[in-house]
Motif scaffolding. Structure first.
Motif, short mmCIF file in Angstrom:
data_model
loop_
_atom_site.label_atom_id
_atom_site.label_comp_id
_atom_site.label_asym_id
_atom_site.label_seq_id
_atom_site.Cartn_x
_atom_site.Cartn_y
_atom_site.Cartn_z
N PHE A 66 0.74 -1.17 -0.17
CA PHE A 66 -0.10 -0.06 0.12
C PHE A 66 0.91 1.24 -0.11
N ASP A 67 1.86 1.22 0.78
CA ASP A 67 2.91 2.44 0.91
C ASP A 67 3.79 2.67 -0.40
N GLY A 68 3.50 1.77 -1.38
CA GLY A 68 4.45 1.86 -2.64
C GLY A 68 5.90 1.10 -2.42
N CYS A 69 6.18 0.58 -1.22
CA CYS A 69 7.47 -0.20 -1.06
C CYS A 69 7.12 -1.55 -1.77
N CYS A 70 8.28 -1.88 -2.32
CA CYS A 70 8.45 -3.16 -2.85
C CYS A 70 9.43 -4.37 -2.19
N SER A 71 8.91 -5.56 -2.31
CA SER A 71 9.90 -6.64 -1.46
C SER A 71 9.73 -7.83 -2.43
N LYS A 72 10.74 -8.34 -2.62
CA LYS A 72 10.95 -9.61 -3.55
C LYS A 72 10.47 -10.88 -2.49
N PHE A 73 10.02 -11.99 -3.29
CA PHE A 73 9.66 -13.19 -2.85
C PHE A 73 9.68 -14.21 -4.01
N PRO A 74 9.99 -15.43 -3.78
CA PRO A 74 10.37 -16.43 -4.70
C PRO A 74 9.09 -16.99 -5.30
N TYR A 75 9.11 -17.17 -6.76
CA TYR A 75 7.80 -17.59 -7.25
C TYR A 75 7.03 -18.83 -6.67
N GLY A 76 5.80 -18.51 -6.51
CA GLY A 76 5.14 -19.68 -5.98
C GLY A 76 4.89 -19.54 -4.62
N GLU A 77 5.51 -18.75 -3.95
CA GLU A 77 5.40 -18.45 -2.51
C GLU A 77 4.63 -17.06 -2.17
N VAL A 78 4.20 -16.98 -0.73
CA VAL A 78 3.58 -15.91 -0.50
C VAL A 78 4.49 -14.77 -0.10
N PRO A 79 3.99 -13.42 -0.64
CA PRO A 79 4.95 -12.53 -0.30
C PRO A 79 5.24 -12.25 1.33
N MET A 80 6.57 -11.39 1.25
CA MET A 80 7.07 -11.63 2.58
C MET A 80 6.58 -10.59 3.79
N PHE A 81 5.49 -10.96 3.98
CA PHE A 81 4.77 -10.12 5.07
C PHE A 81 5.12 -11.03 6.56
N ASP A 82 4.67 -10.34 7.53
CA ASP A 82 4.94 -10.96 8.95
C ASP A 82 4.25 -12.28 8.83
N LYS A 83 4.62 -13.03 9.97
CA LYS A 83 4.27 -14.54 9.87
C LYS A 83 2.77 -14.70 9.94
N ASP A 84 2.16 -13.94 10.78
CA ASP A 84 0.68 -14.13 10.84
C ASP A 84 -0.02 -13.64 9.69
N THR A 85 0.34 -12.72 9.17
CA THR A 85 -0.06 -12.32 7.77
C THR A 85 -0.10 -13.23 6.77
N ARG A 86 1.05 -13.93 6.81
CA ARG A 86 1.29 -15.02 5.74
C ARG A 86 0.46 -16.16 5.80
N LYS A 87 0.44 -16.55 7.23
CA LYS A 87 -0.30 -17.58 7.47
C LYS A 87 -1.71 -17.35 7.24
N HIS A 88 -2.45 -16.05 7.52
CA HIS A 88 -3.88 -15.74 7.21
C HIS A 88 -4.02 -15.45 5.74
N LEU A 89 -3.04 -15.37 4.84
CA LEU A 89 -3.00 -15.18 3.52
C LEU A 89 -3.18 -16.54 2.82
N VAL A 90 -2.25 -17.40 3.33
CA VAL A 90 -2.43 -18.87 2.71
C VAL A 90 -3.78 -19.39 3.18
N GLU A 91 -4.36 -19.04 4.36
CA GLU A 91 -5.40 -19.76 4.75
C GLU A 91 -6.86 -19.19 3.87
N ILE A 92 -6.74 -18.04 3.91
CA ILE A 92 -7.91 -17.32 2.84
C ILE A 92 -7.58 -17.96 1.34
N ARG A 93 -6.47 -17.71 0.81
CA ARG A 93 -6.36 -18.47 -0.47
C ARG A 93 -6.69 -19.85 -0.60
N ASP A 94 -6.35 -20.71 0.47
CA ASP A 94 -6.76 -22.09 0.49
C ASP A 94 -8.34 -22.33 0.78
#
Lengths: 603, 603
Positions: free
Chosen positions: B234-262
């Motif tokens: 949202f703030d325009g900042c960019c971060s890298k992540f390997p293809y096929g993985e979830v972007p580098m948010f904090d652990k809880d966010t990544r977990k939540h994202l995976v849950e929602i996606r699944d």
């Protein structure tokens, strides 16, 4: 006519995802979106009644844009925030807006509207009649350079100016007499007159009337301002005070009254006489303006005496900007209300003010004036080509000067139709209730008791009383001004009771009993029933939003071959004879200039 | 036409004491009762925006039942509970519903409505035009067994199948080229192409496209998924992540994202590809569905990247059931979004995807395709009798296969009119904003920096970026997908600024400065302005209520002599070339079966 639902737009609405109104295929049905009370600059006044006036003004603009009129409204829905069933503030402006038309209406109290500041919204459905094809006109019988509509002071003055320039003219007058709102009636014994209409001039800043007075030998009677005035308070109690001073309230109230009066005076002096412009002042009723400046109950009642005596209106019914501009046109609130030298009510005419019109008329060439010739239709076919149908006769002219009050335009069919701004002005403008009763007595009892005859009342029936005696004729007369709400209530009484109510009030005002004994007769005329006076007197008023919505020039501006005069169009002394004469001169000047330049162009 | 006020009923309303709508005598005026946001099973979602969509859907059903359309709406009244002037949620769905039509509207905030759970209600007045008599048609000039509308992959495939069965056919194509939404444009130097429309196939579960690729010698380019992807927050900042993985948010966010996606993946797998049925899921926007399942801000933004990249839509604008079904048609959310083997974006075609349509067209007998022949009218006169007027020529056919996107049906006049379900579908369906810009560079700078080229952004202008280079042609290209709100905002910029905005975003995404130096040229096409593409790309979407209101088969089902194809009607790979080809085969099969049985029946 279109096969689709089409939109009607007014200024600044075409970018919205909804339209102010739609017209159904065939053009007969018009659906108007809810209209709220926005000022012309888009702001929303906090005052409730001002918002209602502005919303109705918006609705009127859309009705006009739809080529419709108020009588086409089939259904209204009214949405009201903070609705108080014990204080139904919307009914008064709405009734005035509707006139005698009675649409179906649903009132819906709501907690809020689309925008938090909105307190009132009105929605309408209109149904238009199938349009009749204009009937064929007869062949022109009269052809002149200028046709003037109305043989009042304005029209007669214009005729003199037109003839002086070497052009031909006729005046079409709807009544069977000249003079318009000047109308002098002989007293029963044939000695002396009363003025049923306009009565006062002055010899300081009314140069035109002063000149006419000299030309026609008017015997002027100075208004009596010696002795005490009277104020009748809310409780009916009366108290004396010297002319020119503030009534005998307590010290704080008197101070407050002076402050409010001086503020109004100062504010009206700041208003441009010809081009008043102030969307904020125009978004408020005169009452809301006073209230927003802290006016208390006594001050508001005093202001009601002003607006009633001057316009027949209550302060809640008219735009603050309109009233301030009206005052300004007569030199300011103080000058316009004054009975002393230079004031609005300084000098009367012993022979009656119709003397002027009769004099001007008799100085015109024979045949210039057609009486009993109300104009029905004006068709403009091109540059300096206008046909006027009046009393079955078609008059052909190069130019037209209309001197009728703006509401009269509603009774004339125009082809092509009037521009929207003029329709908006002429349908918005209107008169309050206003009636003078000249009460003749066998003795000047008030003089004998040390009164000057001037009185004002917070409760009526007369809001103001003035001495209009003719000492030379030995006629002792008090003129009672019934105006606004209290006047209107009085007007519903039978004739006999109307007189009795006035006698009773005069007894209270001048602390005298058994006035019946010295009462001779009363004379009055209901201008509010007079179509050719536009159903009222002395001047039209405007509600909030109109002046800044269409501009102060909207009515006055020439349109094609028609020029507009009448006291309503004057920059100085609106509503007075002086304003009428000046407007007639101004319009004649416009016309003569165009006629002359027209000749050059044709060479 | 009737002389009484007649009622219009939709399903389950005939027992109520009021009607959903009435028609005035003469049939020109229609009055619609307030419509609330009910799901097809009568339940009411708690979500505000979902209710608005459902209420508009109800209104649309009634408008259609009245033989009217949105442009006939003269007046709307909108009643809103808990109205918040600072957050006018109704405007977005209402503006989409109205398109460019602007009726009169009144908005009334209310405390409650007829049923406690209702938050929104809308009432309408419609006025219909007088119906024009259909003009007489010219004499048929062409007579065939089957007329196919559209020379995209669907229509071309159908033509091959029809001809293979021994029947005659013509294809009427509105454009001056074949290929529909496959359109390959040569690069400036004549070496290599960019695909302005459809670009990707795969060789795992897209058997039809795989076969076409082999038949026409497509040189396939595997999508690059080596190296890092980028997320722009949202703030325009960019971060890298390997293809096929979830972007580098904090652990809880990544977990939540995976849950929602699944969860979305699981839910879409449970949806029937051909016949999705779940009134509850269809009563919610995809956003409301996610929110009701606890999705946080990051998850909602991620979902917006999905819906924008896949459909050009924001999650608040489309039905949850529609989106889940769309994913299911491509094997599920994960498969459809994947750039790897078996995914939706695995293989590109070096010669461009228009290769397929051009190949199919050249394999048809000469004269089969009439270009620049948009169909204006389809008149069905009986069994296996249909006349199509296109480009002034009347084509007579026994059967018709329409392959146009459903919104295009609005531009064709049908006689007799289309059934209500098809009108409802074709007027409800629409495209979001969607535009690809192929940005060509002199070097593959992202590869050099270890990126695969895939990027996604929460803020835009591009929501998604993909590498679409052609290594053989030494063409280095990043395709930016501008879609949904952020894409639409970008589209309003002048051309020069559009490019600059994309270069600026690419610099941020791939941490590189001065991209201008290596920038060669950009290529793009505004499908949203293309009438024959139904004003959008790649696939239509549906708002809440439509799928369960008319059924998933509503558009696809044959009606009289007309059969319906196009990728929108596919059960597998909707919105993809594979879906188009499959739908063409399916419709041709229906037609051939009917034609054959028709012959039998006539014996």
């Amino acid at each position: 006519m279109t096969s689709k639902v089409s939109t009607i737009d007014v200024h600044n609405t075409s970018s919205a995802y909804y339209a102010p109104a739609t017209v159904a295929p065939g053009g007969k049905h018009v659906f108007v979106s809810g209209q709220a009370g926005l000022a012309s600059d888009g702001s929303v006044p906090t005052d409730y009644v001002s918002q209602i006036h502005l919303a109705l003004w918006s609705l009127r603009r859309i009705v006009i844009a739809a080529n419709a009129n108020i009588q086409n409204i089939a259904k209204l829905s009214v949405y009201i925030v903070d609705y108080d069933a014990a204080n139904r503030k919307h009914t008064r402006p709405l009734m005035r807006f509707l006139g005698k038309h009675r649409p179906a209406i649903t009132l819906v109290p709501v907690q809020k509207l689309a925008v938090p500041t909105w307190l009132f919204e009105i929605e309408a459905t209109l149904v238009l009649p199938t349009i009749d094809m204009p009937r064929a006109l007869p062949a022109p019988k009269v052809a002149v350079d200028v046709v003037i509509i109305g043989a009042g002071l304005s029209g007669l003055t214009a005729a003199h100016e037109v003839l002086r320039s070497g052009h031909t003219c006729v005046i079409l007058e709807a009544r069977d007499r000249v003079g318009g709102k000047t109308w002098s009636q002989e007293l029963e014994d044939g000695k002396g007159v009363v003025d049923l209409g306009a009565a006062w001039i002055n010899d300081v800043n009314q140069s035109k009337m002063n000149a006419l007075a000299k030309r026609y030998g008017a015997e002027l009677i100075e208004q009596n301002t010696f002795g005490d005035c009277v104020l009748q308070d809310f409780d009916g109690c009366c108290s004396k005070f010297p002319y020119g001073e503030v009534p005998m309230f307590d010290k704080d109230t008197r101070k407050h009254l002076v402050e409010i009066r001086d503020m109004v005076e100062a504010d009206c002096q700041n208003v441009d006489a010809w081009g008043p412009r102030d969307p904020s002042l125009d978004s408020l009723t005169f009452e809301a303006y006073l209230a927003s400046r802290g006016a208390d109950k006594i001050a508001l009642a005093t202001a009601a005496v002003w607006t009633r005596a001057m316009l027949g209106q209550d302060p809640c019914d008219i735009s603050a900007l309109f009233f301030l501009n009206y005052c300004k046109s007569g030199g300011g609130l103080l000058t316009m209300r004054s009975d002393r030298k230079g004031g609005g009510q300084h000098l009367r005419v012993r022979q009656g003010t119709q003397l002027f019109a009769k004099g001007l008329a008799s100085d015109l060439p024979k045949g210039t004036i057609s009486l009993s010739s109300p104009v029905q239709n004006i068709t403009q076919r091109g540059r300096q080509q206008a046909d006027l149908l009046a009393g079955g006769v078609l008059h052909s002219a190069r130019k037209v000067i209309s001197t009728v009050p703006s509401p009269v335009l509603k009774t004339i069919s125009f082809n092509p139709p009037l521009p929207q701004e003029k329709i908006a002005w002429s349908t918005s403008s209107g008169y309050g209730y206003y009636c003078k009763a000249m009460m003749q007595f066998s003795t000047p009892f008030w003089i004998e008791k040390g009164f000057c005859g001037l009185a004002q009342s917070f409760i009526g029936p007369a809001s103001v009383v003035r001495d209009t005696s003719s000492p030379t004729d030995k006629k002792h007369i008090l003129t009672c001004f019934m105006a606004g709400d209290s006047g209107k209530a009085w007007s519903t009484l039978p004739q006999q009771e109307r007189e009795q109510a006035l006698l009773k009030q005069l007894q209270a005002l001048f602390t005298i009993s058994d006035l019946q004994r010295s009462f001779v007769k009363s004379y009055s005329y209901e201008w509010n029933d007079d179509e050719y006076a536009a159903w009222g007197c002395p001047s039209i008023s405007l509600t909030p939003g109109v002046l800044s919505g269409v501009g102060a020039d909207a009515f006055r501006q020439p349109w094609k071959n028609i020029h507009f005069a009448g006291t309503e169009t004057a920059g100085e002394w609106k509503g007075y004879m002086e304003g009428a004469v000046r407007s007639g001169e101004r319009a004649a000047l416009e016309v003569v200039k165009d006629l002359t330049s027209g000749v050059v162009a044709r060479l």
